[in-house]
Enzyme design. Structure first.
Site, short mmCIF file in Angstrom:
data_model
loop_
_atom_site.label_atom_id
_atom_site.label_comp_id
_atom_site.label_asym_id
_atom_site.label_seq_id
_atom_site.Cartn_x
_atom_site.Cartn_y
_atom_site.Cartn_z
CE1 TYR A 68 26.61 45.51 39.87
CE2 TYR A 68 28.51 46.77 39.16
CZ TYR A 68 27.87 45.57 39.31
OH TYR A 68 28.49 44.41 38.90
CG PHE A 213 32.67 37.08 43.95
CD1 PHE A 213 32.55 38.19 44.75
CD2 PHE A 213 31.52 36.42 43.55
CE1 PHE A 213 31.31 38.66 45.14
CE2 PHE A 213 30.27 36.88 43.95
CZ PHE A 213 30.17 38.01 44.74
N GLY A 215 39.29 38.05 44.00
CA GLY A 215 40.15 38.30 45.15
C GLY A 215 39.54 37.93 46.47
N PRO A 218 37.51 32.46 51.06
CG PRO A 218 38.40 30.41 51.74
CD PRO A 218 38.77 31.85 51.54
#
Length: 294
Positions: A68, A213, A215, A218
């Site tokens: 990260y 993912f 929260g 689409p």
């Protein structure tokens, strides 16, 4: 005005002996406005404030990885700078397996004999002598046996307290359990319910299921650029909360073993995410949201 803390989300004992609040924090967004090198690097002081505020709000489960990083920021360095010396109850989890080169490009996944170096790199960056939880992140492999076996050896050596697996299928979980105990599984999961089988298997075996993912609306693979479902918006209006809070609340409602690791680089967004742990959906609302994954 009362501030909602992570305690509202409840507690789960990772590996049976590490109690964590079920609303945790994912560190990927600390480094930039989009993952890895895809966005604009965050202001460093802002990212440090987010981490310190998370702990103030009772978050004691942080998910990170040495890969990260953006052009100028490293999630592990930020965590070390903001939170070291670490509180006794703070649980830090990392993922190993994927490799990014100095240009930030993903390379071939690590070989089993390279995993010790990956764990040691996380330890150096975080300033720790052992990791609480290390996930083996799969990158499309059919079998994890050799890699997970190598990670299990690091547990025996005392570098790792608990083992996890990430981006896996049900068969991978069964394969891993033949080798060593699995404390947590981290897969993408949300209202689409594409990972229901893995979530259920984890619950049956007392293993934490840690969705990422959870929260996102689409279009999450395109940074969540799609339109939100009307049913989610209806529930959000009824509770006076955001759509993301509804999504997190729904995910947490899938079982006591489900832990959220909502990530952000904004203090306001962090507080919104943590407050999702206090949202209690009605049975009718849950059924309406469940139907979105049908």
């Amino acid at each position: 005005m009362t501030t909602t803390t992570a305690a509202e989300s409840g507690t789960w004992a990772l590996g049976g002996d590490l109690p964590v609040r079920r609303m945790g924090f994912g560190a990927m967004r600390l480094t930039g406005t989009a993952p890895f090198h895809q966005g604009v690097p965050r202001d460093r002081e802002q990212s440090l404030r987010v981490l310190r505020r998370a702990v103030e709000l009772g978050v004691n489960h942080i998910d990170t990885a040495a890969f990260y990083f953006s052009q100028t920021r490293s999630a592990n360095e930020l965590i070390n700078s903001a939170l070291s010396p670490y509180a006794d109850d703070l649980v830090i989890a990392t993922k190993i397996g994927p490799v990014r080169d100095v240009r930030g490009e993903f390379a071939e996944p690590a070989r089993p004999d390279e995993l010790r170096g990956h764990v040691e790199e996380n330890l150096r960056q975080l300033g720790r002598d052992h990791m609480d939880l290390v996930y083996l992140r799969l990158m499309g492999q059919d079998s994890l046996a050799e890699h997970f076996g190598a990670l299990a050896e690091l547990r025996e050596a005392g570098l790792v307290r608990h083992l996890g697996i990430s981006n896996v299928r049900p068969a991978h979980l069964e394969e891993a359990l033949e080798i060593a105990p699995v404390a947590a599984v981290q897969n993408p999961y949300g209202i689409d319910r594409r990972e229901d089988e893995v979530l259920t298997l984890c619950g049956e075996r007392g293993i934490a299921f840690v969705p990422f993912f959870s929260g996102a609306k689409p279009g999450r693979e395109a940074q969540g650029g799609g339109e939100e479902h009307a049913a989610v918006l209806d529930v959000a209006r009824a509770h006076g909360v955001s759509a993301a809070q509804v999504r997190h609340a729904w995910v947490l409602g899938r079982g006591e073993h489900v832990l959220a690791i909502a990530g952000t680089g904004s203090v306001d967004h962090l507080e919104d995410n943590v407050a999702a742990g206090s949202v209690r959906l009605t049975e009718d609302e849950v059924r309406a949201l469940d139907a979105l994954g049908g």
